[in-house]
Scaffold this motif. Sequence first.
Motif, PDB file in Angstrom:
ATOM      1  N   GLY A 184       1.136  -0.947  -0.408  1.00 14.76           N
ATOM      2  CA  GLY A 184       0.114   0.316  -0.446  1.00 14.76           C
ATOM      3  C   GLY A 184       1.135   1.209  -0.217  1.00 14.76           C
ATOM      4  N   MET A 185       0.027   2.163   0.414  1.00 15.57           N
ATOM      5  CA  MET A 185       0.991   3.893   0.132  1.00 15.57           C
ATOM      6  C   MET A 185       2.087   3.722   1.195  1.00 15.57           C
ATOM      7  N   SER A 186       2.325   3.278   2.207  1.00 18.23           N
ATOM      8  CA  SER A 186       3.017   3.219   3.282  1.00 18.23           C
ATOM      9  C   SER A 186       3.925   2.402   3.249  1.00 18.23           C
ATOM     10  N   LEU A 224       5.967  -7.482   0.527  1.00 15.53           N
ATOM     11  CA  LEU A 224       5.537  -8.031  -0.222  1.00 15.53           C
ATOM     12  C   LEU A 224       4.248  -7.961   0.168  1.00 15.53           C
ATOM     13  N   ASP A 225       3.393  -8.684  -0.987  1.00 20.45           N
ATOM     14  CA  ASP A 225       1.774  -8.535  -0.513  1.00 20.45           C
ATOM     15  C   ASP A 225       1.324  -9.730  -1.027  1.00 20.45           C
ATOM     16  N   ARG A 226      -0.295  -9.661  -0.409  1.00 19.10           N
ATOM     17  CA  ARG A 226      -0.585 -11.131  -0.875  1.00 19.10           C
ATOM     18  C   ARG A 226      -1.565 -10.919  -2.707  1.00 19.10           C
ATOM     19  N   GLY A 285      -1.556  -0.817  -3.406  1.00 17.66           N
ATOM     20  CA  GLY A 285      -2.177   0.216  -3.658  1.00 17.66           C
ATOM     21  C   GLY A 285      -2.859  -0.068  -2.511  1.00 17.66           C
ATOM     22  N   GLY A 286      -3.021  -1.106  -1.933  1.00 15.86           N
ATOM     23  CA  GLY A 286      -3.961  -1.665  -0.775  1.00 15.86           C
ATOM     24  C   GLY A 286      -5.697  -1.108  -0.567  1.00 15.86           C
ATOM     25  N   LEU A 287      -5.596   0.009   0.001  1.00 18.69           N
ATOM     26  CA  LEU A 287      -6.815   0.055   0.385  1.00 18.69           C
ATOM     27  C   LEU A 287      -7.359   1.067  -0.421  1.00 18.69           C
ATOM     28  N   GLY A 325       1.577 -13.488   0.187  1.00 17.90           N
ATOM     29  CA  GLY A 325       1.177 -13.037   1.314  1.00 17.90           C
ATOM     30  C   GLY A 325       1.957 -13.951   2.728  1.00 17.90           C
ATOM     31  N   VAL A 326       1.714 -13.434   3.265  1.00 21.82           N
ATOM     32  CA  VAL A 326       2.466 -13.858   4.673  1.00 21.82           C
ATOM     33  C   VAL A 326       1.576 -13.877   5.400  1.00 21.82           C
ATOM     34  N   ALA A 327       1.987 -15.580   5.904  1.00 23.21           N
ATOM     35  CA  ALA A 327       0.575 -16.587   6.612  1.00 23.21           C
ATOM     36  C   ALA A 327       1.193 -16.394   7.981  1.00 23.21           C
ATOM     37  N   SER A 376       2.632  -2.798   7.344  1.00 27.24           N
ATOM     38  CA  SER A 376       1.642  -2.494   7.183  1.00 27.24           C
ATOM     39  C   SER A 376       0.023  -2.591   6.893  1.00 27.24           C
ATOM     40  N   ALA A 377      -0.088  -3.662   7.890  1.00 18.52           N
ATOM     41  CA  ALA A 377      -0.933  -5.168   7.802  1.00 18.52           C
ATOM     42  C   ALA A 377      -2.335  -4.520   8.299  1.00 18.52           C
ATOM     43  N   GLY A 378      -1.637  -3.952   9.464  1.00 16.75           N
ATOM     44  CA  GLY A 378      -2.381  -3.573  11.067  1.00 16.75           C
ATOM     45  C   GLY A 378      -2.194  -4.180  12.407  1.00 16.75           C
ATOM     46  N   ALA A 384      -1.824 -11.522  15.251  1.00 17.05           N
ATOM     47  CA  ALA A 384      -2.438 -12.444  14.378  1.00 17.05           C
ATOM     48  C   ALA A 384      -1.490 -13.416  14.169  1.00 17.05           C
ATOM     49  N   LEU A 385      -0.586 -13.069  12.693  1.00 16.71           N
ATOM     50  CA  LEU A 385       0.001 -13.424  12.415  1.00 16.71           C
ATOM     51  C   LEU A 385       1.050 -14.288  12.818  1.00 16.71           C
ATOM     52  N   CYS A 386       1.429 -13.519  14.175  1.00 17.82           N
ATOM     53  CA  CYS A 386       2.835 -14.170  15.298  1.00 17.82           C
ATOM     54  C   CYS A 386       1.945 -15.347  15.993  1.00 17.82           C
ATOM     55  N   GLY A 425      -6.989  -7.974   3.811  1.00 19.42           N
ATOM     56  CA  GLY A 425      -6.869  -8.292   4.964  1.00 19.42           C
ATOM     57  C   GLY A 425      -7.219  -8.007   6.317  1.00 19.42           C
ATOM     58  N   HIS A 426      -7.887  -6.019   5.821  1.00 28.30           N
ATOM     59  CA  HIS A 426      -8.124  -5.640   7.253  1.00 28.30           C
ATOM     60  C   HIS A 426      -8.779  -6.175   7.933  1.00 28.30           C
ATOM     61  N   THR A 427      -9.542  -6.185   9.556  1.00 26.33           N
ATOM     62  CA  THR A 427     -10.038  -7.206  10.297  1.00 26.33           C
ATOM     63  C   THR A 427     -12.158  -6.233  10.168  1.00 26.33           C
ATOM     64  N   GLY A 463       1.800   2.909   8.899  1.00 20.99           N
ATOM     65  CA  GLY A 463       0.761   2.502   8.496  1.00 20.99           C
ATOM     66  C   GLY A 463      -0.195   3.430   9.244  1.00 20.99           C
ATOM     67  N   THR A 464      -1.828   2.959   8.821  1.00 16.04           N
ATOM     68  CA  THR A 464      -2.932   3.271   9.726  1.00 16.04           C
ATOM     69  C   THR A 464      -2.820   3.106  11.302  1.00 16.04           C
ATOM     70  N   ASP A 465      -2.421   1.833  11.665  1.00 16.65           N
ATOM     71  CA  ASP A 465      -2.162   2.140  12.890  1.00 16.65           C
ATOM     72  C   ASP A 465      -1.055   2.275  13.676  1.00 16.65           C
ATOM     73  N   PHE A 491      -0.548   7.766  11.506  1.00 18.90           N
ATOM     74  CA  PHE A 491      -0.509   8.744  10.296  1.00 18.90           C
ATOM     75  C   PHE A 491      -1.891   8.159   9.613  1.00 18.90           C
ATOM     76  N   LEU A 492      -2.926   9.143   8.789  1.00 13.87           N
ATOM     77  CA  LEU A 492      -4.427   8.746   7.964  1.00 13.87           C
ATOM     78  C   LEU A 492      -4.386   9.118   6.698  1.00 13.87           C
ATOM     79  N   GLY A 493      -4.594   8.715   6.234  1.00  7.87           N
ATOM     80  CA  GLY A 493      -5.546   8.894   4.301  1.00  7.87           C
ATOM     81  C   GLY A 493      -3.998   8.664   3.291  1.00  7.87           C
ATOM     82  N   ILE A 494      -3.826   9.383   2.606  1.00  9.55           N
ATOM     83  CA  ILE A 494      -2.815   8.616   0.999  1.00  9.55           C
ATOM     84  C   ILE A 494      -1.224   9.418   2.083  1.00  9.55           C
TER      85      ILE A 494
HETATM   86  C1  LIG Z   1     -12.804   3.602   0.177  1.00 14.97           C
HETATM   87  C2  LIG Z   1     -11.954   4.669   0.519  1.00 14.97           C
HETATM   88  C3  LIG Z   1     -11.345   5.565   0.381  1.00 14.97           C
HETATM   89  C4  LIG Z   1     -10.168   6.553   0.941  1.00 14.97           C
HETATM   90  N1  LIG Z   1     -10.174   8.283   0.237  1.00 14.97           N
HETATM   91  C5  LIG Z   1      -9.453   8.099   0.837  1.00 14.97           C
HETATM   92  C6  LIG Z   1      -9.676  10.059   0.278  1.00 14.97           C
HETATM   93  O1  LIG Z   1     -10.044  10.115  -0.646  1.00 14.97           O
HETATM   94  N2  LIG Z   1      -7.703  10.415  -0.032  1.00 14.97           N
HETATM   95  C7  LIG Z   1      -7.085   9.073   1.462  1.00 14.97           C
HETATM   96  O2  LIG Z   1      -6.143  10.226   1.411  1.00 14.97           O
HETATM   97  N3  LIG Z   1      -7.491   8.605   1.966  1.00 14.97           N
HETATM   98  C8  LIG Z   1      -8.396   7.234   1.718  1.00 14.97           C
HETATM   99  N4  LIG Z   1      -8.994   7.095   1.988  1.00 14.97           N
HETATM  100  C9  LIG Z   1      -8.007   5.999   3.493  1.00 14.97           C
HETATM  101  C10 LIG Z   1      -6.241   5.331   2.299  1.00 14.97           C
HETATM  102  O3  LIG Z   1      -6.617   4.800   1.108  1.00 14.97           O
HETATM  103  C11 LIG Z   1      -5.597   4.479   3.498  1.00 14.97           C
HETATM  104  O4  LIG Z   1      -5.645   5.736   4.759  1.00 14.97           O
HETATM  105  C12 LIG Z   1      -3.672   3.891   2.973  1.00 14.97           C
HETATM  106  O5  LIG Z   1      -4.408   4.502   1.388  1.00 14.97           O
HETATM  107  C13 LIG Z   1      -3.772   3.123   4.165  1.00 14.97           C
HETATM  108  O6  LIG Z   1      -2.405   3.028   3.519  1.00 14.97           O
HETATM  109  P1  LIG Z   1      -1.783   1.584   4.367  1.00 14.97           P
HETATM  110  O7  LIG Z   1      -0.343   1.485   3.296  1.00 14.97           O
HETATM  111  O8  LIG Z   1      -1.895   2.346   5.754  1.00 14.97           O
HETATM  112  O9  LIG Z   1      -2.564   0.265   4.202  1.00 14.97           O
HETATM  113  P2  LIG Z   1      -3.008  -0.454   3.371  1.00 14.97           P
HETATM  114  O10 LIG Z   1      -3.734  -0.034   2.205  1.00 14.97           O
HETATM  115  O11 LIG Z   1      -4.122  -1.026   3.784  1.00 14.97           O
HETATM  116  O12 LIG Z   1      -1.799  -1.953   2.715  1.00 14.97           O
HETATM  117  C14 LIG Z   1      -1.981  -3.160   3.840  1.00 14.97           C
HETATM  118  C15 LIG Z   1      -1.754  -3.386   2.672  1.00 14.97           C
HETATM  119  O13 LIG Z   1      -1.078  -4.594   3.133  1.00 14.97           O
HETATM  120  C16 LIG Z   1      -1.323  -5.919   2.886  1.00 14.97           C
HETATM  121  N5  LIG Z   1      -1.192  -7.489   3.325  1.00 14.97           N
HETATM  122  C17 LIG Z   1      -2.054  -7.255   4.330  1.00 14.97           C
HETATM  123  N6  LIG Z   1      -1.696  -8.649   5.721  1.00 14.97           N
HETATM  124  C18 LIG Z   1      -1.124  -8.514   4.440  1.00 14.97           C
HETATM  125  C19 LIG Z   1      -0.150  -9.970   4.164  1.00 14.97           C
HETATM  126  N7  LIG Z   1      -1.173 -11.059   5.364  1.00 14.97           N
HETATM  127  N8  LIG Z   1       1.073 -10.935   3.541  1.00 14.97           N
HETATM  128  C20 LIG Z   1       0.914 -10.464   2.174  1.00 14.97           C
HETATM  129  N9  LIG Z   1       0.117  -8.325   2.503  1.00 14.97           N
HETATM  130  C21 LIG Z   1      -0.346  -7.919   3.048  1.00 14.97           C
HETATM  131  C22 LIG Z   1      -2.560  -5.207   2.121  1.00 14.97           C
HETATM  132  O14 LIG Z   1      -3.233  -6.688   0.797  1.00 14.97           O
HETATM  133  C23 LIG Z   1      -2.611  -3.987   1.384  1.00 14.97           C
HETATM  134  O15 LIG Z   1      -2.361  -3.935   0.277  1.00 14.97           O
HETATM  135  C24 LIG Z   1      -9.741   5.357   1.752  1.00 14.97           C
HETATM  136  C25 LIG Z   1      -9.969   4.284   2.081  1.00 14.97           C
HETATM  137  C26 LIG Z   1     -10.665   3.794   1.277  1.00 14.97           C
HETATM  138  C27 LIG Z   1     -11.151   2.278   1.687  1.00 14.97           C
END
Ligand SMILES: Cc1cc2nc3c(=O)[nH]c(=O)nc-3n(C[C@H](O)[C@H](O)[C@H](O)COP(=O)(O)OP(=O)(O)OC[C@H]3O[C@@H](n4cnc5c(N)ncnc54)[C@H](O)[C@@H]3O)c2cc1C
Length: 472
Positions: free
Chosen positions: A17-19, A37-39, A44-46, A233-235, A263-265, A271-273, A415-417, A442-444, A447-450
């Motif tokens: 994802g972004m983070s 790695l990504d599953r 791009g994730g979320l 994916g990481v199991a 960045s899974a949360g 839970a992966l541990c 994969g977010h609960t 990432g989110t947890d 910092f939030l959003g892109i």
């Molecule tokens: C509908 C929606 C609209 C949004 N709109 C906006 C917006 O307009 N502007 C904005 O700034 N933000 C927006 N957001 C929020 C933004 O998308 C997120 O805050 C940001 O993308 C989070 O990035 P992240 O890297 O923290 O996590 P994530 O994007 O959740 O990335 C986590 C990645 O980890 C991978 N992963 C998880 N578990 C495993 C595993 N066991 N093995 C391998 N890979 C795994 C997942 O597949 C995922 O790709 C929106 C979110 C949603 C859902």
Amino acid sequence: MVLAAPESCETLIIGAGMSGLAAGIRLAQYDHDVVVLDRHSLWGGLNSFYKKAGKPFDVGLHALTNFVPKGTRGRPLTRILRQLRIPYEALQLGQQWGSESAFPDVKLAFSNDFELLRSEVATKFPAEIDGFDRLSRYLADYPDLPSGGELVMARPRLREYLRDERLIDLLLLPILYYGSPTPDDIEWSSFVVLWKSLYEEGFAKPRGGVRTILSLLRNRYRELGGRLCMNQGVAAILHRAGRAVGVRLDDGREIRCERILSSAGFVETMALCGSEWEERFPAQTHAGRMTFVECISVLDRPVTDLGHDQTITFFNTSERLAYRPPAAPYDTASGVICCPDHYEDQDEGCGPALRLTLRAHPEAWFEMTPEQYAAQKEAAWRDGHAAILPFAPDIRPHTTFVDTFTPRTIAHFTGHTFGVVYGSPQKHPEGLTPLSQLFLCGTDQGFLGIVGAMLSGIAMANRHALGAASPA
Ligand SMILES: Cc1cc2nc3c(=O)[nH]c(=O)nc-3n(C[C@H](O)[C@H](O)[C@H](O)COP(=O)(O)OP(=O)(O)OC[C@H]3O[C@@H](n4cnc5c(N)ncnc54)[C@H](O)[C@@H]3O)c2cc1C
């Protein structure tokens, strides 16, 4: 090109994802041996992208927050670009036309010029303008970093400046929808970050949508020699004597590493541990519960032809702010209406469109039969578009195609609960977990959003993998 995962590396990042991508770039810049790695097959994730019925869609992009003009120093957007060495122009940003926070009897307009919001407050809540000015001066100097420890909520702090609860609700509505994991309120330091992101800075959109940001991140990471392994994916996270030492993939292969950034949360990572850690941090009590349904309607004409020129309308149909998980699968009492082409010099790849976001029940969507699921998605679109008529035109006769995603879709692709979007209410600003060499980004982390996710990836890579090697 899809890469096979190697047998070992220095830093392993869970999630493209972004983070995760931003952290990967930061490490690859220092010739660090890093693997992301990504599953899933798409990064791009979320905030990813997809094609349906031949049309390109962004998963979630309403707005890139934190807009500042080129050359502005020391703000989150320019800090990220500087640290990732991405030129400002490459984002091809178009600014929003204008947005609003709207209740049935009163609205506050806001744009990328803070003065508009101030003048709206002065006109509509004249008795509150002194308090609003004191609040905005105080927030302008407040550090924009998430904090940990005891939760201090925003509402009681806002009451020290503002007396009118309706003004507090109007100011909170956009902020909660763009980043609160907590019902009806938000933790104070997240409020401060989002106040700056939404009101002091504002909204923009990259030409080409989220693909533009993701291509920049992926290409930069690869140019620097970083390895991106999709469909892997990481199991399980492997650990010995309280220290993370590697991962086991879904296909059984193992990768050894010196540290893991996940960045899974938080709950998902623990839970992966293994079951011992999963039981210590159960999802029912530790995961967030704020999640959403989003209906994307493709129209036969621009929304402006129907008399609506807002970029984003945060609406609330009742007198007091409603932001909590609903009892039903979805709730139309409040939500977000986004016109994704209402930005300067931008268009939406799928054609004229309107996106409607509604709060969703965190579990109900997972329990439905395929028939119930399809019927509920249709009902969310029908009821949602009837509910927003006081705030937006009737697009129903002009809709040619609808795609709806739900908490189930979000959980499937990230994969977010419960398909939560803003993670757990308890953030981990240092990125630490109970295991050494296992860190969060990432989110947890907080910092939030892109923009927030990218900042988090950079900050956690700097702190936990580069240490003193990284310049500020
Ligand atoms: C509908 C929606 C609209 C949004 N709109 C906006 C917006 O307009 N502007 C904005 O700034 N933000 C927006 N957001 C929020 C933004 O998308 C997120 O805050 C940001 O993308 C989070 O990035 P992240 O890297 O923290 O996590 P994530 O994007 O959740 O990335 C986590 C990645 O980890 C991978 N992963 C998880 N578990 C495993 C595993 N066991 N093995 C391998 N890979 C795994 C997942 O597949 C995922 O790709 C929106 C979110 C949603 C859902």
